[in-house]
Write a protein that holds these residues in place. Sequence first.
Motif, mmCIF file in Angstrom:
data_model
loop_
_atom_site.group_PDB
_atom_site.id
_atom_site.type_symbol
_atom_site.label_atom_id
_atom_site.label_comp_id
_atom_site.label_asym_id
_atom_site.label_seq_id
_atom_site.Cartn_x
_atom_site.Cartn_y
_atom_site.Cartn_z
ATOM 1 N N HIS A 67 0.834 -1.208 0.000
ATOM 2 C CA HIS A 67 0.000 0.000 0.000
ATOM 3 C C HIS A 67 0.873 1.264 0.000
ATOM 4 O O HIS A 67 0.498 2.268 0.605
ATOM 5 C CB HIS A 67 -0.920 -0.003 1.224
ATOM 6 N N LYS A 68 2.012 1.194 -0.676
ATOM 7 C CA LYS A 68 2.896 2.361 -0.706
ATOM 8 C C LYS A 68 2.279 3.502 -1.497
ATOM 9 O O LYS A 68 2.497 4.687 -1.168
ATOM 10 C CB LYS A 68 4.246 1.962 -1.291
ATOM 11 N N ALA A 69 1.487 3.185 -2.522
ATOM 12 C CA ALA A 69 0.845 4.243 -3.301
ATOM 13 C C ALA A 69 -0.172 4.997 -2.450
ATOM 14 O O ALA A 69 -0.245 6.240 -2.487
ATOM 15 C CB ALA A 69 0.161 3.640 -4.531
ATOM 16 N N GLU A 70 -0.980 4.252 -1.679
ATOM 17 C CA GLU A 70 -1.961 4.906 -0.798
ATOM 18 C C GLU A 70 -1.255 5.763 0.262
ATOM 19 O O GLU A 70 -1.709 6.876 0.569
ATOM 20 C CB GLU A 70 -2.839 3.863 -0.118
ATOM 21 N N LEU A 71 -0.143 5.254 0.806
ATOM 22 C CA LEU A 71 0.609 6.022 1.796
ATOM 23 C C LEU A 71 1.176 7.302 1.181
ATOM 24 O O LEU A 71 1.190 8.363 1.815
ATOM 25 C CB LEU A 71 1.742 5.163 2.369
ATOM 26 N N SER A 72 1.622 7.217 -0.071
ATOM 27 C CA SER A 72 2.175 8.393 -0.744
ATOM 28 C C SER A 72 1.114 9.468 -0.925
ATOM 29 O O SER A 72 1.369 10.660 -0.696
ATOM 30 C CB SER A 72 2.757 7.981 -2.101
ATOM 31 N N VAL A 73 -0.089 9.054 -1.343
ATOM 32 C CA VAL A 73 -1.186 10.022 -1.518
ATOM 33 C C VAL A 73 -1.547 10.661 -0.185
ATOM 34 O O VAL A 73 -1.733 11.881 -0.085
ATOM 35 C CB VAL A 73 -2.405 9.333 -2.152
ATOM 36 N N LEU A 74 -1.649 9.833 0.869
ATOM 37 C CA LEU A 74 -1.997 10.359 2.191
ATOM 38 C C LEU A 74 -0.941 11.328 2.703
ATOM 39 O O LEU A 74 -1.271 12.393 3.259
ATOM 40 C CB LEU A 74 -2.168 9.200 3.179
ATOM 41 N N LEU B 133 10.301 14.701 11.078
ATOM 42 C CA LEU B 133 10.674 13.572 11.935
ATOM 43 C C LEU B 133 9.588 12.504 11.995
ATOM 44 O O LEU B 133 9.889 11.339 12.250
ATOM 45 C CB LEU B 133 10.981 14.077 13.347
ATOM 46 N N PHE B 134 8.329 12.885 11.802
ATOM 47 C CA PHE B 134 7.243 11.904 11.847
ATOM 48 C C PHE B 134 7.355 10.949 10.668
ATOM 49 O O PHE B 134 7.694 11.357 9.553
ATOM 50 C CB PHE B 134 5.884 12.601 11.794
ATOM 51 N N ARG B 135 7.030 9.690 10.906
ATOM 52 C CA ARG B 135 6.948 8.744 9.805
ATOM 53 C C ARG B 135 5.728 9.098 8.949
ATOM 54 O O ARG B 135 4.758 9.676 9.450
ATOM 55 C CB ARG B 135 6.858 7.330 10.329
ATOM 56 N N PRO B 136 5.739 8.749 7.655
ATOM 57 C CA PRO B 136 4.660 9.211 6.754
ATOM 58 C C PRO B 136 3.255 8.859 7.232
ATOM 59 O O PRO B 136 2.339 9.677 7.095
ATOM 60 C CB PRO B 136 4.996 8.510 5.437
ATOM 61 N N LEU C 109 1.736 11.473 9.691
ATOM 62 C CA LEU C 109 1.480 12.861 9.315
ATOM 63 C C LEU C 109 0.029 13.284 9.561
ATOM 64 O O LEU C 109 -0.220 14.438 9.918
ATOM 65 C CB LEU C 109 1.865 13.090 7.853
ATOM 66 N N PRO C 110 -0.977 12.401 9.382
ATOM 67 C CA PRO C 110 -2.349 12.801 9.742
ATOM 68 C C PRO C 110 -2.499 13.195 11.207
ATOM 69 O O PRO C 110 -3.377 14.000 11.534
ATOM 70 C CB PRO C 110 -3.176 11.546 9.419
ATOM 71 N N VAL C 111 -1.649 12.661 12.105
ATOM 72 C CA VAL C 111 -1.694 13.081 13.509
ATOM 73 C C VAL C 111 -1.385 14.566 13.613
ATOM 74 O O VAL C 111 -2.061 15.312 14.345
ATOM 75 C CB VAL C 111 -0.691 12.258 14.351
ATOM 76 N N LEU C 112 -0.392 15.018 12.865
ATOM 77 C CA LEU C 112 -0.028 16.443 12.862
ATOM 78 C C LEU C 112 -1.141 17.288 12.251
ATOM 79 O O LEU C 112 -1.449 18.377 12.737
ATOM 80 C CB LEU C 112 1.284 16.615 12.099
ATOM 81 N N VAL C 113 -1.756 16.778 11.190
ATOM 82 C CA VAL C 113 -2.848 17.512 10.534
ATOM 83 C C VAL C 113 -4.019 17.688 11.494
ATOM 84 O O VAL C 113 -4.553 18.801 11.655
ATOM 85 C CB VAL C 113 -3.299 16.771 9.261
ATOM 86 N N PHE C 114 -4.445 16.610 12.133
ATOM 87 C CA PHE C 114 -5.589 16.692 13.042
ATOM 88 C C PHE C 114 -5.265 17.563 14.255
ATOM 89 O O PHE C 114 -6.150 18.225 14.799
ATOM 90 C CB PHE C 114 -6.008 15.297 13.484
ATOM 91 N N SER C 115 -4.010 17.544 14.697
ATOM 92 C CA SER C 115 -3.619 18.413 15.808
ATOM 93 C C SER C 115 -3.809 19.884 15.434
ATOM 94 O O SER C 115 -4.394 20.673 16.199
ATOM 95 C CB SER C 115 -2.165 18.151 16.197
#
Length: 861
Positions: A572-579, A687-690, A693-699
Amino acid sequence: MTGSLPGFIDVVRNLNSPALLEDNVITQAKAAGKRMIFYGDETWVKLFPQHFVEYDGTTSFFVSDYTEVDDNVTRHLDKVLKRGDWDVLILHYLGLDHIGHISGPSSPLIGHKLSEMDNILMKIHTSLLSEERENLSPNLLVLCGDHGMSETGSHGASSMEEVNTPLILISSAFERKPGDIRHPKHVQQTDLAATLAIGLGLPIPENSVGSLLFPSIEGRPVREQLRFLHLNAVQLSKLLQENVPSYKKEPGFEQFKMAERLHGNWIRLYLEESTSEVLFNLGTKVRRQYLDALRTLSLSLSRQVAQYDIYSMLVGTVMVLEVLTLLLLSIPQALSSKAELEVPLWSPVFSLLFYLMFLVLSALHVIVCTSAESSCYFCGLSWLMAGGVMVLISALLCAVVSALAKMFASGKLLSKNPAHPNSRWSELDVVILLGTMGHVLSLGASSFIEEEHQTWYFLVNTLCLALCHEIYRNCFLGNDCEPRRCSHGERGFVNTAPALQDRSIGHDELEPHRVSKSPTSLNTLRGWEKWMAMASPWVILTCCRLLRSLNQTGVQWAHRPDLGHWLTSSDHKAELSVLAALSLIMIFALVQRRCSLTSKVAMALGLLGVYCYRAAIGNVLFPWQRDSKDISKGLIEARFVHVFVLGILFTGTKDLLKSQVIAADFTIKTVGLWEIYSGLVLLAALLFRPHNLPVLVFSLLIQTIMTKFIWKPLRHDAAEITVMHYWFGQAFFYFQGNSNNIATVDISAGFVGLDTYVEVPAVFLTAFATFAGPVLWASHLVSFLSSETSSGSALSHACFCYALICSFPVSAYIILVTSLRYHLFIWSVFSPKLLYEGMHILITAAICVFFTAMDQTNTKS
């Protein structure tokens, strides 16, 4: 190599290992004239300096390197295996461990590294066999691991995958019959030192609690077996006598004495008649008795070996409790409109109680230190240092007594708010107080510590429901039905003076115990803004629920599949890249709104560099890429981002310094604080793993929603806003996938942009990546309070509340760990939590210094 049990503090000592002074196998081998060669982890060289006739150490903490760190060991093999001038060769390979830290156990790099290790093992074994054919002397090859690997590739907790490691002993001296299939047996890691010492003909280390691995001597004659077992039993019995006063009553000691008597009978029978069946049966019985005694002695010593310095622990605990009590008693003064906190120490110093306490403590110190049988840290201090500590304890105690006397005399202790007797607490205040106290009480149970994330998720959800109730009440019932607020100076740490007033009102015109008479801002919201205010708690709840599905943490449910595991799988590397790309775009959209033009450009380029860095190391893909075969360390891309982080931080710092000169320009200070906050966000994104990154967005999204639709309209005071920031910061610590286990610390974050191990940057980056949630929320708190009020007391109130709310769990936990030092989970649960709390206290101290530095109007704070 010592055979002894490590203390938890040895985790910290790994960072800069001192020379090992305790008796160990390596020191015994050197004393016996053994020639030893070492290649690999330089920790061995630091532990055993001048012990090896030849060595080549490699840095163990640079986890981004998993090739050169092993090649540096292997390049010596061909040469050293052909030589015959050594007795012991130690090879410590680090590549497999490093791959686990940066990619996890499911990485495709694991298979290649295991094949590489297999070939190296075959080379060593083949060389040893050819050597044995020449000199007819058996060699011993030991293959072992110092720890395992969790599902995330780390270690330090107590899961089966982390504490169960293979131990294989290979030698032609071990007799194996064709078809002899042996099932693996569980042994203790402490057993290895005793086994190696016996095998090398060395004394067993005196503090070793391990027992000899019997399969290693099973092929020897019975006489030698019993002699080896007796040596091990004598060493363990001596150690038992040194540590247990009533050692004669211990079952293991009684079994040892019984085995010794039977051994004496066997020797007499052996001298008389060496081939009888009686001799064989008695030898089997003696061997079984020795093995039982060794097992019991080892278990008993493992339980008794923890020696605690109770006196020093009590002194530290008393000081912590005194400081916490002073903080609690200083609440009314610190949360008043002046925001002053003065602890008068000079007047207690000249009181009679101070001198009496100092004499009592000095006498107690002399008695304890002269009668102590074991070493004591506090007793080891100089008399000047110890006297200074006792002076401080006496002064703090007198200050506490003085503050209590003043409160009783004024009657403030008996009344919540004498000036406003009809005032009452709001529902939000009750939720905050009960939630904080409930969290402190939950730290008394190991299960609640292991699953502490559940406590913070529950508290955050409850807080959202309380905010929802407050918003709906204000929208539908209006101001007339709004309960009257009480004075915040007397309500404890959850309230303070009305800091967030209109900037048009002068600070001197504000009454310290009365809220603004201006209408609630919810009434001024129109159309979609009012609907957004009503929906905001539910949006926040939805965000928190999505984040809970991203990373399973804790202990009981950590093994369950989550969205993070799905995203990080190679399929699921493509989905991770989009996210990741969408998350970086959202981060820019949420952060850039209050930045200067220069910082906006730097932020955009920095976030682009973050994606390029993750693509370079193979975590994500560019649209034109089909695979990630060309993997690098991403040094150029990471350093590119570091430059922009430093640039944004420098721009923000420049604006803050400029605001110090132009005191009237309030906007410059606000922009400067926000740019510093933006720089920290960019560093966290790097520093966050890919998948995180949604954790940072929601924060950022939650902070934006609460700022615009909750904190501003409802006019919460500084203390309430501070506690909310603290709660959300703690929740986001666990949303990142962290837990109270050391195994969840992402060590690889400390080496982003570094090509060698540099201790200070590596420790800073690792600590920031781990505590990014609390740090970002605390930084947002400073920026918010500075932008919403020009009153200097707001930041002082926030500083005091933040320090106090952090002091509660830490103080309680220090007492708890002291009282539960013999608990079954003291090492695996309580000690890691104490280490996390210690780091949290250091970060809190830095945040409070930052609070105070930003406060221009109140120098006493």
